[in-house]
Each structure stands twice: as C-alpha cells, then as structure tokens.
Motif scaffolding. Sequence first.
Motif, PDB file in Angstrom:
ATOM      1  N   THR A   1      26.021 -32.189   7.252  1.00  0.00           N
ATOM      2  CA  THR A   1      27.105 -31.542   6.517  1.00  0.00           C
ATOM      3  C   THR A   1      28.437 -32.229   6.791  1.00  0.00           C
ATOM      4  OG1 THR A   1      25.925 -29.435   6.676  1.00  0.00           O
ATOM      5  CG2 THR A   1      28.244 -29.333   6.070  1.00  0.00           C
TER       6      THR A   1
ATOM      7  N   TYR B   1      33.100 -27.016   3.814  1.00  0.00           N
ATOM      8  CA  TYR B   1      32.080 -27.661   4.645  1.00  0.00           C
ATOM      9  C   TYR B   1      32.202 -27.259   6.111  1.00  0.00           C
ATOM     10  CZ  TYR B   1      30.556 -30.606   0.783  1.00  0.00           C
ATOM     11  OH  TYR B   1      30.030 -31.052  -0.397  1.00  0.00           O
TER      12      TYR B   1
ATOM     13  N   LEU C   1      30.192 -24.140   6.625  1.00  0.00           N
ATOM     14  CA  LEU C   1      28.761 -24.423   6.704  1.00  0.00           C
ATOM     15  C   LEU C   1      28.386 -25.017   8.063  1.00  0.00           C
ATOM     16  CD1 LEU C   1      28.100 -25.948   3.161  1.00  0.00           C
ATOM     17  CD2 LEU C   1      27.535 -23.657   3.965  1.00  0.00           C
TER      18      LEU C   1
ATOM     19  N   LYS D   1      28.233 -22.322  10.727  1.00  0.00           N
ATOM     20  CA  LYS D   1      27.015 -21.514  10.618  1.00  0.00           C
ATOM     21  C   LYS D   1      25.829 -22.247  11.238  1.00  0.00           C
ATOM     22  CE  LYS D   1      25.869 -19.234   7.012  1.00  0.00           C
ATOM     23  NZ  LYS D   1      25.518 -18.856   5.626  1.00  0.00           N
TER      24      LYS D   1
END
Length: 460
Positions: free
Chosen positions: A299, A144, A147, A150
């Motif tokens: 997230t 996670y 992510l 990003k």
Amino acid sequence: MRLSYKHIRYLSLLIPFSVVAQPAPSSQSTILDGYVREGLANNLALRQESLEISRVTESLNQAKSLFYPRIAFNPTYSLAAGGRRLEFPVGDLLNPAYKTLNQLIGADKFPTNIENVNQLLAPNNFHDTKFTVQYSIFNTDIQYNYLIQKQLVSAQEARKRVVENELRYNIATAYYQYLQTLDAIRIFENSRQLLTGLARLNEKFVSNNVATKEVVTSARYEISKVDQQLAVAQKNREAARAYFNFLLNRELTTAVDVDSTLTKILPESKENLTELQQTALHSRQELNQLGGSLQAAQTLVKLNEANAKIPNVYVGGNAGFQGYGYTFQNQAYMVAQVGLQWDLFRGYEKRSKIQQAKIQTNALQTRMAEVQRQIQLQVLQAYYDLNAATESLAATQSGMVNADQTFRVIDSKYRNGQSLLIEYLRYQNDQLTAQLQHSLARTDVLVKRAALDRAVAVGQ
C-alpha cells in the motif's frame, strides 16, 4: 500523518530470525487448562502486547480523523511600537492640485487638507478573530495512510497471537517440568528409605557377628549421597514452581495443583510429516504477521505512486472579524478557498520513495519465503525429536524393569548372605538411575509433543 517504510519494517522485525514458537497442545488436563487461561489473563508480556495493539489502534483512529473537516478558532491581537514605517507624501501631491481645481470651478468640492501617509508597518491595536475551516476533498496521503494503519493493526494482532501461543507452550512445559521434579523427589525418597532399611539390616548383621562394621558405614555413606541428591531435587522443585508462577504472574511461592495423570497417559505420534508441515504453513501466526506488514508495504508503494501522479484538492475558508480595536463594528469578513496541491518536480525525491517502498516490499516477500522454510524445518525437527523421545521412553521402560528385577534378586541374595554389599549397592544405584532416566524420558515425551504441536500450531 505520513507513514514511512520504517513503520512497516518495525512489525516485520518483531519476528525473530529463528521463528517464534507456536501454541502448545491441548493438555487433556482441566488443571493445566485452567492455569493456561490464568496465564493468558495475567501474564505481563501479554499485557504489553495488548497495550501495543491499543497504541497502533490509536494511530488508526488518528488516520481516520483526517477524513473529517478541521475547524479551529484563531483569535489574535497585536500591539506594535517602532520598526519600519510606510511614508508617502500623498497630501503634498494632491492638496495643491485640488486647491487649483476648486479655484477653477469656483467651489470647494475637492479636499485640500489631505495628510501625508506615515504608518507603522506592524499593526498596532489590531485584532483578527476568526473561525478557520479546512477539508480535504481528495488526498492520497490520507486515503492510503488509513489503509496502511489498518494493515499494521492486523499485523500487531497477529503478533499478540504469536505471544499467546508461545505463552501456552511455556506454561505447559513449565508444568511438566515441575511434575518431573516431584517425581524425582519421590524416587530419591524411596531410595533413601531403601538404604535406611539396608543400614538397619547391616547393624543387625554386625551385632550378630555376621558382618563387620564397614557395611554399616558404607550404607550410611550411600544415604548421605542420596540426601545430597534429594536436596538438589528439592531446589529444582522450588525453582520450577517459581518459574511456573512467574509465567502466571503470581506470587513465586504459590502452591501448584498436581495432575499426576499427565505423566501416565502419554501422547502418540502417528501424523504424517508432510501433512503437519502443510498445516503449519496455514496456521502459523508469524505468516499472518508478515502478511499484514507486506500488505502495508504494498500500500505504501501505491501511496508514493499516487503522490507522483495525482494532485491533492481541498476547500476551506475563514469567517470572523478583523480591524483596529475590538469593536466588531464594520469588521466582519468571510473568505472561501478552493485549493489544489501538485508537486511537479522535487529533485526525483518521489521516484526514490517509490523505489524504496518497492525494495521494502521485496524484502518482506523474501522474508516470507524464508520464514516458510524455517517453519517447515522446525516441524521436521520437532517431529523427529518426538519420535526419538518416544523410542527413548520405551528403552528406559525396559531398562527400569530389568534393573528392578535384577535388584530384587540381589536384595534376596544379600539378605541370605549370598551376595556382597558392593554388588547390592551397585544394582541399587542402577535401579535408581533407571528410574530417574525413565522419569526424565516421560517428561521429555510430553515436552516434545508440545513442541511439535506448537510448531504445527495445533488448537490455534
């Protein structure tokens, strides 16, 4: 690398509460377009945003590196003296017993010279030379966090586009203002030339005994007032040029090419306000920036929920040499490990982190709604500002035409001795004021058009 909600909140706070401006319109000028490209390539503020993107990208690379195994070479060598000792009378306990056994069997099969244990707890002349391997088979933090990084990179890239668009608008506006200072200087120079001609005409009147001397001094006084206004206009020109060059990261006194057609072909506003607002909501980069931060916050909620329910699994091992003295003989060893980490209870810390991440998500969603409303308000204000500027331009155009016609009549009358000097100066001042107002109104239309286009994000 563990990411907290503060990292996500950082990018969201980069959006000012008043909503950052957006891109300027297509300038319809190759000269201005070239300056915009130069500014985008050289502006220092934009370079800082590029460096910030590089920094966030490196954080993404660091998060990606956690997916790979880690291999380390860890040699250690220990020397020790003094300290605690391990003492055990193993010789005193076993030697008498073994001696009795030897007598019973009639043979020396058992040792009777075993020494008591008296060993330093800290190893002396001891080495542990090994390679260590660690690899996470399943780790929610790593997955996670990658992510999230990003999504933060995407948000930072949107932030850079916001700055780029703001820079385009600033460059265009600064260029328009520089052109306006040139126009103002032209108007004052024409006025001075007119008053100089008036002074010469009055000198002829005095020499021919048609007028008294005060008409000459009055004309010269008006020239001195225009000279003062001209000096201020020249100062404004230098300041406008310096600011324009500052935006382009050039020497502040660098000459600026002039495109005089920009102030002659003025843009028209025929768009529908509702359509402009909808276009802005789809184009503004502030919303993309907030969207990236919101995704990262969502997230982070998933990360904390996974930490509360799912264990982490890893494998690893050590291989090397271990023993007293660096002999490497009969010292080789290897250890393989499979591990699982699962925090069953941490004083409700995980539950609090989940709630904290959800609060941050709700805060970003609220801010998203607020920014959308601010964008709609900004488009509305820019739209009506442009309409007002356009109407003002038409009014100043009519005022300038009327002032010019009136002054020509008064000028003809004064030359024929049918008007007083005070009337001549009054209407000449009205003409000067009307010309300045019209020049400012032309520039204001260009600036307001650019403000509307930046609010809508035209050309993005």
